[in-house]
Design a protein around this motif. Sequence first.
Motif, mmCIF file in Angstrom:
data_model
loop_
_atom_site.group_PDB
_atom_site.id
_atom_site.type_symbol
_atom_site.label_atom_id
_atom_site.label_comp_id
_atom_site.label_asym_id
_atom_site.label_seq_id
_atom_site.Cartn_x
_atom_site.Cartn_y
_atom_site.Cartn_z
ATOM 1 N N THR A 1 0.833 -1.199 0.000
ATOM 2 C CA THR A 1 0.000 0.000 0.000
ATOM 3 C C THR A 1 0.867 1.249 0.000
ATOM 4 O OG1 THR A 1 -1.755 -1.187 1.161
ATOM 5 C CG2 THR A 1 -1.844 1.211 1.226
ATOM 6 N N GLN B 1 -7.402 6.982 -1.286
ATOM 7 C CA GLN B 1 -7.799 5.576 -1.142
ATOM 8 C C GLN B 1 -6.706 4.799 -0.418
ATOM 9 O OE1 GLN B 1 -10.594 3.892 -2.667
ATOM 10 N NE2 GLN B 1 -9.957 1.830 -2.150
ATOM 11 N N LEU C 1 -6.449 5.713 3.339
ATOM 12 C CA LEU C 1 -7.511 5.061 4.108
ATOM 13 C C LEU C 1 -7.259 3.558 4.218
ATOM 14 C CD1 LEU C 1 -9.987 5.697 5.687
ATOM 15 C CD2 LEU C 1 -11.335 5.537 3.622
ATOM 16 N N GLU C 2 -6.758 2.945 3.158
ATOM 17 C CA GLU C 2 -6.424 1.522 3.238
ATOM 18 C C GLU C 2 -5.303 1.282 4.238
ATOM 19 O OE1 GLU C 2 -5.957 -0.759 -0.316
ATOM 20 O OE2 GLU C 2 -7.528 0.359 -1.359
ATOM 21 N N LEU D 1 -6.929 1.238 7.530
ATOM 22 C CA LEU D 1 -7.647 -0.034 7.684
ATOM 23 C C LEU D 1 -6.680 -1.185 7.957
ATOM 24 C CD1 LEU D 1 -10.384 0.314 4.921
ATOM 25 C CD2 LEU D 1 -10.705 0.377 7.395
ATOM 26 N N VAL E 1 -5.915 -1.095 11.562
ATOM 27 C CA VAL E 1 -7.041 -1.676 12.300
ATOM 28 C C VAL E 1 -6.997 -3.202 12.190
ATOM 29 C CG1 VAL E 1 -9.563 -1.888 12.339
ATOM 30 C CG2 VAL E 1 -8.502 0.359 12.119
ATOM 31 N N ALA E 2 -6.708 -3.716 10.996
ATOM 32 C CA ALA E 2 -6.608 -5.167 10.809
ATOM 33 C C ALA E 2 -5.497 -5.742 11.683
ATOM 34 C CB ALA E 2 -6.348 -5.500 9.341
ATOM 35 N N VAL F 1 -10.514 -7.664 6.587
ATOM 36 C CA VAL F 1 -9.990 -6.327 6.282
ATOM 37 C C VAL F 1 -8.625 -6.430 5.607
ATOM 38 C CG1 VAL F 1 -9.256 -4.135 7.303
ATOM 39 C CG2 VAL F 1 -11.312 -5.255 8.136
ATOM 40 N N ARG G 1 -10.934 -4.803 1.558
ATOM 41 C CA ARG G 1 -10.352 -3.577 2.121
ATOM 42 C C ARG G 1 -10.585 -2.394 1.192
ATOM 43 N NH1 ARG G 1 -5.240 -5.051 2.635
ATOM 44 N NH2 ARG G 1 -4.565 -4.063 0.724
ATOM 45 N N LEU H 1 -14.284 -1.442 1.347
ATOM 46 C CA LEU H 1 -14.567 -0.749 2.597
ATOM 47 C C LEU H 1 -14.014 0.677 2.571
ATOM 48 C CD1 LEU H 1 -15.751 -0.917 5.448
ATOM 49 C CD2 LEU H 1 -13.583 -1.899 6.203
ATOM 50 N N ALA H 2 -12.814 0.843 2.019
ATOM 51 C CA ALA H 2 -12.216 2.183 1.922
ATOM 52 C C ALA H 2 -13.062 3.086 1.027
ATOM 53 C CB ALA H 2 -10.787 2.084 1.388
ATOM 54 N N LEU I 1 -16.187 4.099 2.919
ATOM 55 C CA LEU I 1 -15.869 5.102 3.931
ATOM 56 C C LEU I 1 -15.588 6.462 3.303
ATOM 57 C CD1 LEU I 1 -13.645 3.049 6.397
ATOM 58 C CD2 LEU I 1 -15.929 3.960 6.831
#
Length: 158
Positions: free
Chosen positions: A54, A70, A73-74, A77, A80-81, A99, A105, A108-109, A112
């Motif tokens: 990423t 994007q 935000l990933e 995430l 968080v994962a 996630v 992922r 979800l991004a 969001l």
Amino acid sequence: MFPFILFLFIAVPIIEIGLFIQVGGFLGLWPTIGLVLITAFVGASLVRSQGLQTLLTMQQRLQDGELPAQQILEGVLLAVAGVLLLTPGFLTDLMGMVVLLPGPRALLARKLMDKVSVQGNFQQPFGPGEHETSHHRGNTYEGEFDRKDNHDKHDKLN
């Protein structure tokens, strides 16, 4: 929002305890503990590799002059994962693995990002031929100068 978070703090540990009892009764104590440790180590290594991927994508988008919203935000995430995978429990491991997968992922991004609006005064970087002015950043100093080349210095010395 607070009642939902309160519900999660109560419901998730209760579900995790129930799952520990069920899996522990089926596998036994030590295999259950081993499974929890294995998911933590595998999850941490997967979070690291996905995070690096990423980050590389984010750098490429920045080099192309695009805002990598994007990918940012990933990245959040992925953090968080990582927390979910390191938290002992089977439900949190399952949520962390979902996630961690690139497809869910990214979806979800995007969802969001649709819910979040960004407000502010954003300006493009200076392009070719554009100059920075004092209201953008820094100070402006005015003055005069004369350009002298080496021949002028040599003539004055002789």
